[in-house]
Write a protein that holds these residues in place. Structure first.
Motif, PDB file in Angstrom:
ATOM      1  N   HIS A 210      -7.632  34.072   7.152  1.00  0.00           N
ATOM      2  CA  HIS A 210      -7.565  34.308   5.705  1.00  0.00           C
ATOM      3  C   HIS A 210      -8.768  35.119   5.223  1.00  0.00           C
ATOM      4  O   HIS A 210      -9.844  35.048   5.810  1.00  0.00           O
ATOM      5  CB  HIS A 210      -7.513  32.971   4.956  1.00  0.00           C
ATOM      6  N   ASN A 211      -8.528  35.886   4.162  1.00  0.00           N
ATOM      7  CA  ASN A 211      -9.585  36.663   3.502  1.00  0.00           C
ATOM      8  C   ASN A 211     -10.263  37.625   4.469  1.00  0.00           C
ATOM      9  O   ASN A 211     -11.460  37.858   4.396  1.00  0.00           O
ATOM     10  CB  ASN A 211     -10.625  35.722   2.878  1.00  0.00           C
TER      11      ASN A 211
ATOM     12  N   THR B  98     -11.420  31.111   8.639  1.00  0.00           N
ATOM     13  CA  THR B  98     -11.964  31.915   7.553  1.00  0.00           C
ATOM     14  C   THR B  98     -13.374  31.416   7.227  1.00  0.00           C
ATOM     15  O   THR B  98     -13.923  30.565   7.922  1.00  0.00           O
ATOM     16  CB  THR B  98     -11.060  31.833   6.309  1.00  0.00           C
TER      17      THR B  98
ATOM     18  N   THR C 221     -13.468  30.490   1.290  1.00  0.00           N
ATOM     19  CA  THR C 221     -12.019  30.627   1.352  1.00  0.00           C
ATOM     20  C   THR C 221     -11.370  29.336   1.825  1.00  0.00           C
ATOM     21  O   THR C 221     -10.307  28.944   1.343  1.00  0.00           O
ATOM     22  CB  THR C 221     -11.632  31.786   2.291  1.00  0.00           C
TER      23      THR C 221
END
Length: 337
Positions: free
Chosen positions: A55-56, A121, A125
């Motif tokens: 993620h991110n 992540t 996040t």
């Protein structure tokens, strides 16, 4: 007793894909490339096609992992499709049981559920995803809850919460790890174990030994089963493969610098980009990476297999150019025959 004479042609090879987003590209491009690679991997005889949850990260498009898995499964016909992995602490176990129950119902006998306990992540996040951070401390409990939804015991037929679809579908559950924790847990539970040698090479042998030594037979497995993740970048020449591998080196250099950018094109000389300390750190983290011509890759892969005694090798090739990425997997498939 493990076979000390394992040969490349005697074990399956699989693919780990992050659906990379390259400079100038979009997630839509990444997903088209993912499907194209999956179709080629199926044709070339690869065993599994796994997608990873991160993620991110501007260079990874597979954050909604189960959604991308469904897209890949819909556009292939025989290759197993799985998660490498779902980061379970980011999710309610019931949601994962339902998602993978849905996938298994749509594509029977083709779905793998690989699970990890890291956030995939940064902490900020992770907090946005989880709200209540416990650093994976309750992973064993989450895993137990998830497995109870997938395979409820006979005495729990009347349990008030059920995974529909999901229960009793015999979805293989794998534990993923980059250190000792999941090795212990996978061995204790008798589950297959996938180790992330592609970014944690120094822990590979100790973790595999822990897993094998602690293994207890289960309904899932009679004996240990190890799959090892490995960066392999193959090209027609050693020089070209090493040049292609600079994309991967830049990825890890940027992660070390906390610089979030899409996947970068290869360069002729990494010394123009890193200092000696950064070079040492990146090369240590990518210490198991194999990059070279067919002969070089075959020789180094056989050495790696001898050292790890892996039952299966899952290859990741972070290559900037899609056609060069396809060619890398095609060369590997020829080596692995």
């Amino acid at each position: 007793m493990r076979d000390s004479k394992k040969q490349l042609g005697n074990i399956p090879f699989s693919v780990l894909d992050l659906s990379p987003i390259v400079v100038g590209g979009t997630p839509s491009d990444s997903f088209r490339n993912t499907v194209d690679l999956a179709r080629h991997a199926e044709k070339w005889g690869y065993n599994r096609y796994w997608l990873a949850e991160h993620h991110n990260m501007p260079f990874i498009a597979s954050s909604a992992t189960s959604v991308v898995m469904g897209h890949v499964a819909a556009n292939t016909s025989t290759i197993r499709v799985g998660s490498g992995g779902i980061m379970l602490p980011n999710h309610a176990p019931l949601v994962i049981a339902e998602q993978f129950g849905t996938l298994e119902s749509l594509y029977p006998g083709r779905i793998d559920l690989g699970l990890g306990r890291a956030p995939g992540t940064d902490m900020r996040t992770a907090r946005a995803l989880r709200r209540d951070l416990r650093n994976g401390e309750d992973f064993p409990e989450q895993l137990s809850e998830l497995r109870s939804y997938l395979n409820p015991s006979p005495v729990s037929n009347n349990q008030p919460v059920r995974a529909i679809p999901g229960e009793n579908l015999n979805i293989p559950v794998w534990l993923l790890g980059s250190s000792e924790f999941s090795a212990h847990l996978a061995g204790k539970l008798g589950l297959p174990f996938a180790f992330a040698s592609h970014f944690s090479p120094n822990y590979t042998i100790p973790a595999l030994e822990i897993y094998r030594n602690s293994f207890q037979p289960s309904d899932a497995l009679d004996e240990p089963y190890v799959m090892v993740g490995l960066n392999v970048i193959a090209a027609d020449t050693d020089h070209e493969a090493r040049r292609l591998a600079t994309t991967l080196q830049q990825q890890f250099l940027n992660l070390a610098r906390n610089v979030q950018v899409p996947l970068q094109p290869p360069v002729d000389n990494m010394d123009d980009l890193w200092n000696p300390y950064e070079r040492q750190a990146v090369e240590q983290q990518l210490g198991a990476t194999i990059a070279g011509s067919p002969n070089t890759v075959a020789e180094k892969l056989q050495t790696f297999l001898h050292q790890t005694q892996a039952d299966e090798i899952m290859v990741i090739a972070q290559v900037f150019d899609h056609e060069a990425r396809l060619r890398s997997y095609e060369i590997l498939a020829e080596i692995a025959k």
